[in-house]
Design a protein around this motif. Structure first.
Motif, mmCIF file in Angstrom:
data_model
loop_
_atom_site.group_PDB
_atom_site.id
_atom_site.type_symbol
_atom_site.label_atom_id
_atom_site.label_comp_id
_atom_site.label_asym_id
_atom_site.label_seq_id
_atom_site.Cartn_x
_atom_site.Cartn_y
_atom_site.Cartn_z
ATOM 1 N N GLU A 118 -32.619 -7.560 -20.629
ATOM 2 C CA GLU A 118 -32.267 -6.129 -20.567
ATOM 3 C C GLU A 118 -33.424 -5.277 -20.051
ATOM 4 O O GLU A 118 -33.262 -4.478 -19.112
ATOM 5 N N THR A 122 -24.892 1.973 -29.082
ATOM 6 C CA THR A 122 -26.200 1.376 -28.855
ATOM 7 C C THR A 122 -26.908 2.060 -27.695
ATOM 8 O O THR A 122 -28.036 1.718 -27.372
ATOM 9 N N CYS A 175 -27.456 -6.310 -25.843
ATOM 10 C CA CYS A 175 -27.158 -7.630 -26.429
ATOM 11 C C CYS A 175 -27.206 -8.730 -25.371
ATOM 12 O O CYS A 175 -26.333 -9.622 -25.337
ATOM 13 N N VAL A 176 -28.191 -8.654 -24.519
ATOM 14 C CA VAL A 176 -28.356 -9.664 -23.479
ATOM 15 C C VAL A 176 -29.726 -10.339 -23.634
ATOM 16 O O VAL A 176 -30.069 -11.256 -22.917
ATOM 17 N N GLY A 177 -30.507 -9.832 -24.582
ATOM 18 C CA GLY A 177 -31.833 -10.421 -24.810
ATOM 19 C C GLY A 177 -32.893 -9.767 -23.948
ATOM 20 O O GLY A 177 -32.752 -8.622 -23.510
ATOM 21 N N ASN A 192 -14.417 -1.845 -23.643
ATOM 22 C CA ASN A 192 -14.951 -2.369 -24.889
ATOM 23 C C ASN A 192 -16.005 -1.534 -25.574
ATOM 24 O O ASN A 192 -16.229 -1.659 -26.747
ATOM 25 N N MET A 193 -16.683 -0.732 -24.828
ATOM 26 C CA MET A 193 -17.779 -0.011 -25.459
ATOM 27 C C MET A 193 -18.239 1.069 -24.510
ATOM 28 O O MET A 193 -18.460 0.840 -23.344
ATOM 29 N N ILE A 226 -20.786 -4.116 -23.669
ATOM 30 C CA ILE A 226 -21.947 -4.732 -24.313
ATOM 31 C C ILE A 226 -21.924 -6.239 -24.088
ATOM 32 O O ILE A 226 -20.856 -6.840 -24.024
ATOM 33 N N GLY A 227 -23.108 -6.837 -24.005
ATOM 34 C CA GLY A 227 -23.178 -8.297 -24.051
ATOM 35 C C GLY A 227 -23.067 -8.999 -22.702
ATOM 36 O O GLY A 227 -23.001 -10.211 -22.647
#
Lengths: 400, 400
Positions: free
Chosen positions: B86, B226, B81-83, B184-185, B116-117
């Motif tokens: 990644e 993910t 989720c970084v576009g 978080n993940m 994530i992110g």
């Protein structure tokens, strides 16, 4: 449409009663009766669980003809997973109540909620019926709403008034539901009353639409009950001109019943076991409504999303991961996510936003999360609550 | 087959290394490298989440040709989720590692796990690579298993030895996974090594079957990552006669790899976030394997079932309700439920059993629950763990 005071006995001709027969060890009221002084057009929707309470099975059977006049409710025992005894007990109890109410057996429905796998204490219940019927009164709507509770922390009822060609028509409801325990198992029960004059098919259709839009769009813990029952009684006492499908009157009536159902479903989520926050998940611009709904439901049931909200942590990555895991073929590179009105992920990548701003949003009692798929024109929403340690506590407590 | 000491570096020709580059605030090791001194036949399986880490995307692309020689792992950041960054980052990091290892770029795979992110801290990682490669050694299998951990409380590795026509062949693996956080993940990462000489298609098939039978049949919290990646390297250094599909040698190899995968998946469940109990859900005598599996998975993911086991409460009603809610058309009147070997529900109704006996079963570290549908001949099983307040705590902790 106007919200008025009271619950299921607000519409004309409805009486309710409650009593305690000893199913609940606490001594709280555990039997409830809702009764219309005149015959009603009725409709209902029930759990789709393949394991169904005998009470549900009997009510489904009796509702086939689309009319009834009363519903008998017990809380504290689900009357489920007990074998053939379930239906036998449900028949025996409703027969006794019917006799005392001067009704035919098939004019009384039954709903049960509470622990699974234990036979109903039939004698206790039978002993309670006389007092229950004596308690029937116009003023006992709220006691009815209280008597159907299990782990609910508040009773839930609402009533509204509409105008159908100059006649005042009332629609009301009471529900119970907060998760699925007692402390082992509970469920959602919903009872609606209206004094509207309405055709059977119109009532059925309006009720179905309302339930679809409310109780079918909430989730607390993702566990489906064996006892979910939603039933509506329309007793014609408002004396309005008969409401038929596809008319303006129907639209007014539908609006009212949808409002009542949505408000009651909202109250259930707000009272979710251990919940501290009300969460609205909106998935928009999907290819179909079904896709939007599936994604919204998947996010709403994600333990990681729900615990994150319990912790007040605005980690949108968990929303994205859950949407991606829903089984719906989304294009993650087009997906946007909003917390409230703040864009936090754009085209699959994080947006630089003040963390303080997001923390503020997550501190509120009500949180809106929007997932924009930018792939179509359909939207759907699910209401859910956060997931706290208290939920686990409530549901893991040893039951002696 | 014999269990031997060590992990991924037990088979001939494999080296591993780890270092800390500062992704983890704790200073624990967060970079890991697995390297074969000779080229390998490789196969992999990855998350089916529609939102995939760039690391996953790059590894899938590189694995198409079925050969590779190393895998670079970072823990603490999911690279998701970084576009577009990644994949760019994943390429850049692996290119640098490849250059230092004297490999072609596409001979090195990448796996990431963690939050994530957030963009990968590429410079930190690049600074770490030199030390990581210097650390490569036959004796660092366990350090590798430790460096890939996030919320795992123990490292997880195993190695076995088999005999293929007189030659000793080794199969080994290391995994990480305990839920989905960091805080978080997180996710499941699995790395397998073998020195077997095996045809590409045979390796692919054996690996697929092993993963199906192990990692695909466990669940901790029902949330799909993910970043899930499972990769196997076979470097041919055992010098056995080549293993081909549908041979006796293949069967021996398959047995070994299945054993390794199952043991590792079992270790993941035992290390489930907050878990205190290992639960095996077996659904038998279903019409199809798929039906059995769906019901088993539904029960295994039910919060009500998992909190019940956390509470030590043998309430089989929740198992029945969950089976009924799975979407599979079961005949509840034929369903039996066993706790361990004790029949608690027969033909949909409770059986009179000593509660003390059931409480004893529920006090054990490992609990077996059997649902017998008596409707066909197919069986499936899922491993899961209980659901405690600790899970909620781990996953709701505010992450600064």
């Amino acid at each position: 449409m106007k919200i008025i005071k009271g619950g299921v006995t607000a519409p004309k001709g409805f009486l309710a009663g409650s009593t305690s027969c000893g199913i609940k060890k606490s001594g709280k009221t555990d039997l409830a009766l809702l009764f219309s002084t005149t015959p009603c057009v009725t409709a209902g929707t029930f759990t789709t669980n393949r394991v169904k309470s005998g009470s549900v099975v009997l009510s489904i059977e009796r509702l086939k003809k689309g009319s009834a006049q009363a519903v008998f409710v017990n809380s504290g025992n689900a009357n489920c997973c007990v074998g053939k005894k379930e239906i036998k007990d449900a028949r025996e109890i409703t027969s006794l109540a019917a006799r005392k109410l001067n009704l035919k057996n098939d004019s009384i429905l039954i709903a049960s909620t509470g622990i699974i796998g234990r036979p109903l204490p039939v004698n206790k219940i039978k002993n309670g019926i006389k007092g229950l019927i004596q308690n029937l009164s116009k003023s006992n709507g709220t006691s009815f709403a209280k008597a159907i509770m299990t782990t609910d922390t508040v009773h839930k009822e609402i009533a509204v008034e509409i105008n159908i060609k100059g006649k005042v028509v009332k629609v009301a409801g009471a529900v119970k539901g907060a998760g699925m325990i007692c402390p082992n198992m509970a469920t959602m029960l919903a009872f609606f009353t209206t004094d509207a004059v309405i055709e059977k098919e119109a009532l059925k259709q309006a009720f179905k639409e309302s339930v679809y839009d409310s109780f079918n769009k909430i989730t607390i813990d993702g566990d489906m009950s064996t006892n979910d029952s939603a039933i509506i009684f329309a007793n014609s006492m408002a004396g309005n001109s008969v409401i038929k499908k596809n008319t303006r009157d129907y639209a007014i009536f539908l609006d009212a019943i949808k409002f009542v159902a949505k408000e009651l479903s909202r109250k259930i989520v707000l009272d979710g076991e251990g919940a501290t926050r009300f969460i609205e998940i909106i998935v928009k611009d999907a290819k179909t409504e079904n896709m939007a709904g599936s994604i919204a439901r998947h996010i709403a049931n994600s333990n990681l999303v729900k615990t994150m909200i319990a912790g007040g942590d605005p980690n949108w990555g968990r929303i994205a991961a859950s949407a991606g895991a829903s089984g719906v073929k989304i294009n993650s590179g087009r997906m946007d996510i909003y917390f409230g009105r703040v864009l936090v992920m754009k085209n699959g990548a994080g947006v630089n936003v003040s963390r303080m701003l997001l923390l503020d949003i997550f501190r509120k009692k009500e949180i809106k999360i929007v997932v924009d798929l930018k792939s179509g024109k359909y939207t759907d929403r699910i209401w859910t609550c956060d997931f706290t340690e208290e939920y686990v506590k409530i549901n893991s407590e040893y039951e002696a």
